[in-house]
Design a protein around this motif. Structure first.
Motif, PDB file in Angstrom:
ATOM      1  N   ALA A 126       0.831  -1.204   0.000  1.00  0.00           N
ATOM      2  CA  ALA A 126       0.000   0.000   0.000  1.00  0.00           C
ATOM      3  C   ALA A 126       0.867   1.256   0.000  1.00  0.00           C
ATOM      4  O   ALA A 126       0.558   2.239  -0.696  1.00  0.00           O
ATOM      5  N   ALA A 127       1.949   1.246   0.767  1.00  0.00           N
ATOM      6  CA  ALA A 127       2.844   2.403   0.823  1.00  0.00           C
ATOM      7  C   ALA A 127       3.499   2.635  -0.533  1.00  0.00           C
ATOM      8  O   ALA A 127       3.627   3.776  -0.994  1.00  0.00           O
ATOM      9  N   ALA A 128       3.903   1.552  -1.192  1.00  0.00           N
ATOM     10  CA  ALA A 128       4.539   1.674  -2.507  1.00  0.00           C
ATOM     11  C   ALA A 128       3.557   2.220  -3.534  1.00  0.00           C
ATOM     12  O   ALA A 128       3.903   3.097  -4.335  1.00  0.00           O
ATOM     13  N   LEU A 129       2.322   1.708  -3.518  1.00  0.00           N
ATOM     14  CA  LEU A 129       1.307   2.192  -4.453  1.00  0.00           C
ATOM     15  C   LEU A 129       0.973   3.656  -4.197  1.00  0.00           C
ATOM     16  O   LEU A 129       0.788   4.438  -5.130  1.00  0.00           O
ATOM     17  N   SER A 130       0.906   4.032  -2.919  1.00  0.00           N
ATOM     18  CA  SER A 130       0.590   5.411  -2.559  1.00  0.00           C
ATOM     19  C   SER A 130       1.684   6.358  -3.041  1.00  0.00           C
ATOM     20  O   SER A 130       1.406   7.408  -3.639  1.00  0.00           O
ATOM     21  N   THR A 131       2.925   5.985  -2.804  1.00  0.00           N
ATOM     22  CA  THR A 131       4.047   6.816  -3.252  1.00  0.00           C
ATOM     23  C   THR A 131       4.069   6.935  -4.766  1.00  0.00           C
ATOM     24  O   THR A 131       4.246   8.026  -5.328  1.00  0.00           O
ATOM     25  N   PHE A 132       3.888   5.805  -5.433  1.00  0.00           N
ATOM     26  CA  PHE A 132       3.892   5.789  -6.896  1.00  0.00           C
ATOM     27  C   PHE A 132       2.769   6.663  -7.454  1.00  0.00           C
ATOM     28  O   PHE A 132       2.970   7.438  -8.393  1.00  0.00           O
ATOM     29  N   ALA A 133       1.575   6.540  -6.858  1.00  0.00           N
ATOM     30  CA  ALA A 133       0.428   7.319  -7.333  1.00  0.00           C
ATOM     31  C   ALA A 133       0.704   8.810  -7.213  1.00  0.00           C
ATOM     32  O   ALA A 133       0.447   9.582  -8.149  1.00  0.00           O
ATOM     33  N   HIS A 134       1.217   9.226  -6.076  1.00  0.00           N
ATOM     34  CA  HIS A 134       1.486  10.653  -5.877  1.00  0.00           C
ATOM     35  C   HIS A 134       2.584  11.151  -6.814  1.00  0.00           C
ATOM     36  O   HIS A 134       2.545  12.290  -7.292  1.00  0.00           O
ATOM     37  N   ASP A 135       3.555  10.284  -7.109  1.00  0.00           N
ATOM     38  CA  ASP A 135       4.641  10.668  -8.013  1.00  0.00           C
ATOM     39  C   ASP A 135       4.140  10.940  -9.425  1.00  0.00           C
ATOM     40  O   ASP A 135       4.710  11.765 -10.153  1.00  0.00           O
ATOM     41  N   ILE A 136       3.052  10.231  -9.839  1.00  0.00           N
ATOM     42  CA  ILE A 136       2.532  10.440 -11.199  1.00  0.00           C
ATOM     43  C   ILE A 136       1.329  11.386 -11.194  1.00  0.00           C
ATOM     44  O   ILE A 136       0.654  11.545 -12.211  1.00  0.00           O
ATOM     45  N   GLY A 137       1.060  11.998 -10.030  1.00  0.00           N
ATOM     46  CA  GLY A 137       0.009  13.000  -9.967  1.00  0.00           C
ATOM     47  C   GLY A 137      -1.381  12.474  -9.703  1.00  0.00           C
ATOM     48  O   GLY A 137      -2.369  13.179  -9.933  1.00  0.00           O
TER      49      GLY A 137
END
Length: 429
Positions: A353-364
């Motif tokens: 979940a943390a990885a997906l959250s970080t990735f999502a925020h990185d791509i806007g």
């Protein structure tokens, strides 16, 4: 090796049914096996329809003036003779004999033929399985007739399966039609809270069926897809959900579910016509077979230019992959309930979940966590920086009036005013 009680030649023919050209239907494969192993020129299955005999399946060595759907002239005396056993199913040399099956006038002269009836499981006579040869063949014998009879049983078995499947599909279609006529499904609304403000940012529109032998919404939509009515049911549910948008405060968005099949069908655009797309979030699901991504994008792009936002559903559940995220470039990524459940106790869930959250925020993209049932789950997700949350801890899906009331309610304090429910109670719902 032989099948018990079946000659080697027949065993080989049956085996070849499952080794034929990819994409051919089962019955077409049976015909290919019959024609090839009997060294005939034409094999076909014909269905009796009253006084007519309609060619349904055909396999030929060379181009012939026959085609599926063609009405074949029928000699009733011959057909009845074969069915009753008064006339031989095998004619090694048909020339000069009066009692042989009629063929189209444009056809080549008939040399030899074998015709056997096709009986369905309930005793209904479906039609005949026939093999024709342009030249006489005195080597044909009773073993060849036995082979064709066995293959006719394979054809009959498949026809029985198809008839059963068709009836089941008709039954499913009737249930879906009845549900729509009964104004099902009803729509309920689950609030989606903004973590920073503690207020309702949006609602997810969910379908509920109040008849149907306790079938879940997912089962209803799955059945609709199987009956060929998946897009119709989706459109009906989407129209009902969007019809209530005007009653909700203007700052609240409506999250509606749409499968890739529905998007590709071209029905999404007219369904959204007349609505403020800046308030609509389309949660892309995979109820049916995944449609071509390029087709999906072609339908979504003009709608996105008008303000439609896209959410990728089920992230972390195996359904939504990184490829989907990169291709769709969603405005929201929804962490699936299976990932959220017990995230406070499962280190693997937390890491993903943390990885997906970080990735999502990185791509806007914003991150929405769904299915939150305990305060401990909520606190872990808050610590990861998710943007919005929904689940039974905050609110069950509720009727429109209740959802409107929650949307007008003051800010909720997630840290101090929520209590965890007893585990046994919340799991039983």
């Amino acid at each position: 090796m032989t099948i018990v009680g079946v000659p080697m030649r027949l065993s080989t023919a049956i085996a070849s049914v499952f080794q034929d050209v990819e994409g051919r239907s089962y019955i077409d494969k049976v015909l290919r096996a019959a024609r090839t192993h009997l060294d005939m020129d034409v094999a076909f299955v014909a269905e009796f329809q009253g006084e007519k005999r309609v060619l349904r399946h055909l396999d030929a060595r060379h181009p012939v003036p026959f085609y599926p759907g063609q009405v074949i002239p029928q000699d009733s005396r011959y057909v009845q003779g074969v069915i009753t056993g008064h006339l031989s199913t095998l004619v090694p040399n048909a020339r000069g004999q009066a009692s042989h099956p009629s063929v189209p006038d444009a056809g080549p002269p008939l040399g030899a033929h074998i015709s056997v009836p096709i009986w369905l499981a309930d005793g209904t006579l479906y039609g005949t399985l026939c093999c024709l040869r342009y030249q006489a063949d005195p080597t044909l014998g009773e073993r060849d007739t036995g082979m064709l009879k066995t293959l006719s049983e394979l054809v009959a078995h498949r026809l029985d399966q198809e008839r059963t499947a068709w009836q089941r599909m008709q039954d499913k279609a009737a249930r879906i039609d009845a549900a729509i006529m009964d104004k099902q499904p009803r729509i309920v609304y689950q609030p989606i809270y903004d973590v920073e403000t503690g207020t309702v940012a949006g609602v997810e529109c969910l379908s509920r069926f109040y008849k149907g032998q306790r079938a879940t919404p997912a089962e209803w939509f799955k059945e609709a897809v199987e009956a060929g009515l998946g897009t119709s049911l989706e459109q009906w549910a989407m129209e009902k959900a969007l019809a209530s948008m005007a009653q909700m405060p203007a700052h609240v968005f409506f999250a509606i579910n749409g499968s890739r099949e529905f998007i590709s069908s071209g029905l999404l655009e007219p369904t959204l016509e007349g609505h403020d797309l800046t308030r609509v979030v389309l949660e892309v699901t995979e109820r049916a077979a995944v449609a071509d991504d390029n087709t999906v994008m072609a339908h979504l792009q003009p709608l996105r230019q008008r303000g439609l936002r896209i959410a990728l559903d089920n992230a972390g559940a195996g359904h939504a992959s990184m490829r989907d995220i990169l291709h769709l470039r969603p405005d929201q990524i929804k962490l699936d309930i299976s990932l959220v459940h017990d995230i406070d106790q499962d280190a693997n869930h937390r890491a993903l979940a943390a990885a997906l959250s970080t990735f999502a925020h990185d791509i806007g993209s914003d991150v929405v966590a769904e299915g939150i049932e305990t305060l401990a789950e909520l606190r872990v997700l808050q610590g990861m920086g998710v943007d919005r949350v929904q689940g039974y801890l905050l609110s069950h899906p509720v009727p429109l009036d209740d959802a409107v009331g929650l949307a007008h309610a003051p800010r909720r304090d997630f840290d101090h005013r929520l209590g965890a429910e007893p585990v046994a109670e919340r799991r039983a719902r």
